[in-house]
Enzyme design. Structure first.
Site, PDB file in Angstrom:
ATOM      1  CG  ASN A 135     -63.561 -57.210   1.694  1.00  0.00           C
ATOM      2  OD1 ASN A 135     -64.344 -58.147   1.538  1.00  0.00           O
ATOM      3  ND2 ASN A 135     -62.502 -57.280   2.481  1.00  0.00           N
ATOM      4  N   GLY A 166     -42.909 -53.145   8.186  1.00  0.00           N
ATOM      5  CA  GLY A 166     -43.355 -51.744   8.184  1.00  0.00           C
ATOM      6  C   GLY A 166     -42.197 -50.792   7.913  1.00  0.00           C
ATOM      7  CB  THR A 225     -56.141 -48.792   3.891  1.00  0.00           C
ATOM      8  OG1 THR A 225     -56.565 -48.110   5.054  1.00  0.00           O
ATOM      9  CG2 THR A 225     -57.043 -49.978   3.626  1.00  0.00           C
ATOM     10  CG  ASP A 261     -53.630 -55.673   0.261  1.00  0.00           C
ATOM     11  OD1 ASP A 261     -53.284 -56.758   0.766  1.00  0.00           O
ATOM     12  OD2 ASP A 261     -54.655 -55.050   0.592  1.00  0.00           O
ATOM     13  NE  ARG A 283     -50.321 -41.925  -5.092  1.00  0.00           N
ATOM     14  CZ  ARG A 283     -49.938 -42.213  -6.300  1.00  0.00           C
ATOM     15  NH1 ARG A 283     -50.581 -43.140  -6.963  1.00  0.00           N
ATOM     16  NH2 ARG A 283     -48.931 -41.591  -6.826  1.00  0.00           N
ATOM     17  N   GLY A 288     -57.389 -44.580   0.310  1.00  0.00           N
ATOM     18  CA  GLY A 288     -58.080 -45.708  -0.292  1.00  0.00           C
ATOM     19  C   GLY A 288     -57.215 -46.945  -0.379  1.00  0.00           C
TER      20      GLY A 288
HETATM   21  O1  RIB Z   1     -55.508 -55.014   3.169  1.00  0.00           O
HETATM   22  C1  RIB Z   1     -56.462 -53.999   3.140  1.00  0.00           C
HETATM   23  C2  RIB Z   1     -57.825 -54.556   2.953  1.00  0.00           C
HETATM   24  O2  RIB Z   1     -58.159 -55.316   4.080  1.00  0.00           O
HETATM   25  C3  RIB Z   1     -58.921 -53.537   2.798  1.00  0.00           C
HETATM   26  O3  RIB Z   1     -59.120 -53.143   1.477  1.00  0.00           O
HETATM   27  C4  RIB Z   1     -60.125 -54.209   3.438  1.00  0.00           C
HETATM   28  O4  RIB Z   1     -61.085 -54.584   2.509  1.00  0.00           O
HETATM   29  C5  RIB Z   1     -59.557 -55.414   4.183  1.00  0.00           C
HETATM   30  O5  RIB Z   1     -59.896 -56.610   3.609  1.00  0.00           O
HETATM   31 NA    NA Z   2     -53.410 -46.366   0.789  1.00  0.00          NA
END
Ligand code: RIB
Ligand code: NA
Length: 309
Positions: free
Chosen positions: A12, A224, A250, A254, A287, A289
């Site tokens: 994305n 968390g 965010t 991941d 950070r 982003g």
């Molecule tokens: O997990 C975070 C991501 O979820 C973001 O980068 C956004 O694109 C969404 O898909």
């Molecule tokens: Na981040």
């Protein structure tokens, strides 16, 4: 030799606005700052796995538009071993509009998955050699389920270890869960998958039993700031969270998943791998982003060594 991770997942284009607070419906609110960058759970996890020390083959799909050109350029320069990027003229490149606000740097995200949902069976078939050559397949739920099921089946057949991060939640058939080696839901996803309200270690343990009964062999529920729970059906172990001063959460999940996959590909035992992944995620949330916020292996190691106050 570094282990190999194949990440099959979304790309994305993320547009992030840092806000003093979230806007109300009908309100225009001035942002404090903004940025655009690579995102999508697939690309984020691939970036994390790479920076955490694995060789990575990323597989994704974008639209034939400006965001798709951005994706191609970005991915070509990211340092992956290989990138397989399919494209479609029918749908836009996946994109996410993200607000970050509040003391805990929480986010609010509107995602248009676009091209991410358009993998054909034939395209997935072409990914077979990459999946078979990897030690670990890491995938999420931000693509069409038909492709995810096929990718997991290929990995199974080729004896590639499968990690499924069931995010964002979409209902998955038990037949898919039964083929996964390691499932990594967060509390919300775990609640939706099991019907057990997961809020802490004790409820995560109860949910774990439900998932093991569905055929899940190994499970890590991320909680968390409460850390995570690892369970193999016979025993469970709490994984502590590392301290962090959040700036943008965010991509935290991941970060955890990518780092975990890298460690497992490098033959680190699961509970040590999970501890490293927790430290890695703690650095990531400090950070701005998504993909851009993934730390290096060394930065996560340093966090692991720092005394917990
Ligand atoms: O997990 C975070 C991501 O979820 C973001 O980068 C956004 O694109 C969404 O898909
Ligand atoms: Na981040």
């Amino acid at each position: 030799m570094k282990g190999k991770v194949c990440v099959f997942g979304s790309f994305n284009l993320d547009i992030v606005a840092g806000m003093a607070r979230f806007p109300q419906p009908g309100e225009s609110l001035i942002a404090r700052n903004s940025m655009m960058g690579a995102g999508g759970k697939g690309a984020n996890q691939a970036t994390a796995a790479l920076r955490a020390g694995a060789r990575v083959h990323y597989i994704g799909k974008v639209g034939r538009d400006d965001f798709g050109s951005f994706a191609r350029r970005h991915l070509a320069g990211a340092g992956f071993d290989a990138v397989t990027l399919f494209s479609t003229g029918e749908c836009p490149t996946g994109n996410a509009l993200i607000y970050v606000a509040g003391e805990d740097a929480e986010n609010m995200i509107a995602v248009d998955p676009g091209a991410n949902l358009t993998f054909s069976d034939e395209e997935v078939r072409q990914c077979r050699p990459a999946i078979a050559a990897a030690d670990i397949l890491l995938t999420q739920l931000e693509n069409n389920l038909s492709a995810i099921e096929q990718v997991v089946a290929i990995a199974r057949e080729a004896n590639t270890f499968v990690i499924l991060n069931p995010a964002p939640f979409q209902p998955v058939p038990d037949s898919l869960l039964a083929q996964v080696d390691l499932l990594t839901p967060n509390a919300t996803e775990c609640t939706l998958l099991t019907g057990v309200q997961v809020r802490d270690l004790a409820s995560a343990r109860r949910a774990a039993q439900v998932l093991h009964a569905k055929g899940i062999r190994l499970l890590i529920v991320t909680l968390g700031t409460q850390g995570a729970l690892f369970s193999d059906g016979e025993r469970s172990e709490p994984i502590p969270a590392f301290p962090a001063q959040p700036k943008d959460t965010t991509g935290a999940g991941d970060a955890f998943n990518g780092a975990l996959a890298a460690q497992l590909a490098n033959n680190v035992p699961l509970s040590d791998a999970a501890r490293f992944a927790a430290a890695y995620a703690a650095v990531c949330v400090e950070r701005a982003g998504a993909a851009a916020s993934m730390p290096s292996y060394e930065e996560a190691r340093e966090r692991q060594r720092a005394p917990v106050s």
